[in-house]
Design an enzyme around this catalytic site. Sequence first.
Site: not given
Ligand code: PEP
Ligand code: MG
Length: 571
Positions: A453-454, A330, A464, A430, A187, A501, A294
Site C-alpha cells: 500500500n505504501d 506491528r 494513496r 514499504e 455499521h 501484508c 495493526r
Molecule cells: C502497507 O503500507 O502496505 C501496509 C500494510 O500498511 P498500512 O496499510 O497500514 O499503511
Molecule cells: Mg504502510
Amino acid sequence: MYKGTNASSGIGIGKAVIVEETELVIERKTVADAAAEVERFKGALEKTMKETEALAADLATRVGEKEAEILQGHIMLLQDPALTGEIENTIKGECICSEFAVEMVCTMYANVFAGMDDELMQQRATDMRDIKTRMQRVLMDAESVNIAALPEGTILIAKDLTPSMTAGINPKNVMGIVTELGGKTSHSAILARALEIPAVVAVADFISGVKNGDEVILDGDQGDVYVNPEASVEKEYTAKRDEFLAAKEELKKYIGKPTITKDGVTVELVANIGKPADVDKVLQYDGEGVGLFRTEFLFMDRNSMPTEEEQFEAYKKVAEALKGKPVIIRTLDIGGDKEIPYMGLEKDENPFLGYRAIRLCLDRKEDIYKPQLRALLRASAFGNIKIMIPLVTCIDEYREVRTIIDELMLEMDRQGIEYNKDIQVGIMVETAAASLIADIFAKEVDFFSIGTNDLTQYTMSVDRGNDKISYLYSTFNPAVLRSIKRIITCAREAGIMVGMCGEAASDPMLIPLLLAFGLNEFSMSASAILYSRKLITNLSTEELQEVADKAMSFATTKEVEDYMRNFVAGL
Ligand code: PEP
Ligand code: MG
C-alpha cells in the site's frame, strides 16, 4: 433497475419486507417534580443498558465479538457520566420530561459528531441517534420492530438500519438488505458483511418504489437492485446466486489443507487484523497465523493512550488464541492518514512524508514506544509473537529499536519477567529507500514484510488516497514490480523470511508473480484466505517462471495487467 452502493457481496432474491420504525413523537412537557423525573430517567437508562447488553451478548455468540463491539460502544456511551449528567441537569434545570431532555442532549451531541470531517466521528452521530431512540422507546414503553421474527426469504428494506436493528437479524431468513441511506463503512454495512448477507445501501428513493411482498433481487457486488423483475432477469440472477453459493461452499473444502503449490512449494497464508476480536475470523477461515496486527487500532476511538497493561492483555489474547502459530505485531503506525486526537500531534504540511510511524515512536520513546515494546515482550511468553517496525527508511532506525529491545530485555531479566529471548524483529519494507537497500537490511533484520500500500505510494510518488491520480497507483507498474522482486530476492539470498501484508498480497493477478519471485508468506484479510489457497494449490512455481519473465518484460502497467488478467482467466 435501481443503483446503490455495493455493501456486502452476493446475490439476494426474496420478498420485500419494509421495516419502518414508527416515528416517536417527542413533546416538551414540564414536570412538577424534577427529582422524581430524574429517577424515572435513571430507571429507563438502566433498562436500556440491560437490553443493549443482552443484544450485545447475543450478537457476540451468534456472529462474533468484533461485531458486538458496536453495541458495546453504545453501552459505553450510555455509561458516560458527561452525557447522562447533562440529561439529568437538563431535566432539573428546565423542569422538563426525560424524553425531551434526552432528545435535546443527544441531538446536540449527534450534530457535533455529524459536523466533523472524520468518518469515524460521523459514525458516532448514528450511534448517538440510535441510543437516543432506544432510551426514548423505553421511556415511552413503545415497542420497536421485531427484526428477529422476519419470515424466511425476506429482503429487508429500510430507510437506514441502526446497529441495534441489524444485530437482531437472523441470516437464515434474511436473504438481502437494501437501505436508502448509509455507506460502505457504516455499521450496518459492516454487520451485513459479517453476517454474510448480500446488501446494497444508499439506494435513493427506493422505498416509494416498492411494496411489501414485491419480488426483489439485489446484487451486493454491483450495487444493482430490481423490483418485480422480468422472468429473464430473475433467471439470470438465480443462476448467478447459485454459482456464488456453490463457489463459497467449494472453498470450505480448503479448510485444514496445507498451502502448497503443484510442485511442492509450501507458503504461509496468514491474516491482517486490527483488534484481538478479529481473531475469530482468522480461525474461521483457517488462517495459518497473523501476518500483520495493526496496533494503531488499539489507540483509536478512545480518549487516552492504552496502558502497557492493556496492550499486554490485547497482544497476549491474540498470541494465545493462535496457539503457537506466528503472530506478527506491528508497532504503532500513526500519522499520515491515521490521526489520534489525544496525542496532540501538530498537523504536518505533508503528512505522508512527515512525522509518523517509527519516526514518531523513536521521538517519543518514554511515553509511547517503550511501553508498547515492553507489552510485546511480556506477551511473547504466551505465543509466537514477532515484532515488526513500520516505515523504516534507514538501518539506523532498526538498530535503535533493537537497542531499546535489548535494554528492555535486560531490565525484564532483572525484574524476573518472562519473555521470548529469541523473539524475531523484522521490518515492513514499504519505502523506496528500504527497497533500494534491502540487501543491507536483509543482513541484520529477522524478516521482511512488504507493505505494497505504501510501497506503491512512495515508489510512484502518488498519494494513496487521491482519486484524481489513482490511475498511477498500481502494483503492476513495472517500477513497483521491480521493487517487489528485488526485495524478495535480497531476502532469499540472505536466507530470511519475506512476506507481504499490503492489499496486493491477495490479488489473484499478482499471486502468481509473487510465487515465481519466491515470496514465503501472504498476509491478507481473513475472508480472502481460502480463495488464495485454492489459487496457489493450482499453480506451479516452476511453470510460473516464464510467466514472470514475460510480465517483467513489459514497459507499461496496462500491458502487465492485461497479460496477468489473461493468464489468470485461462487457469
Ligand atoms: C502497507 O503500507 O502496505 C501496509 C500494510 O500498511 P498500512 O496499510 O497500514 O499503511
Ligand atoms: Mg504502510
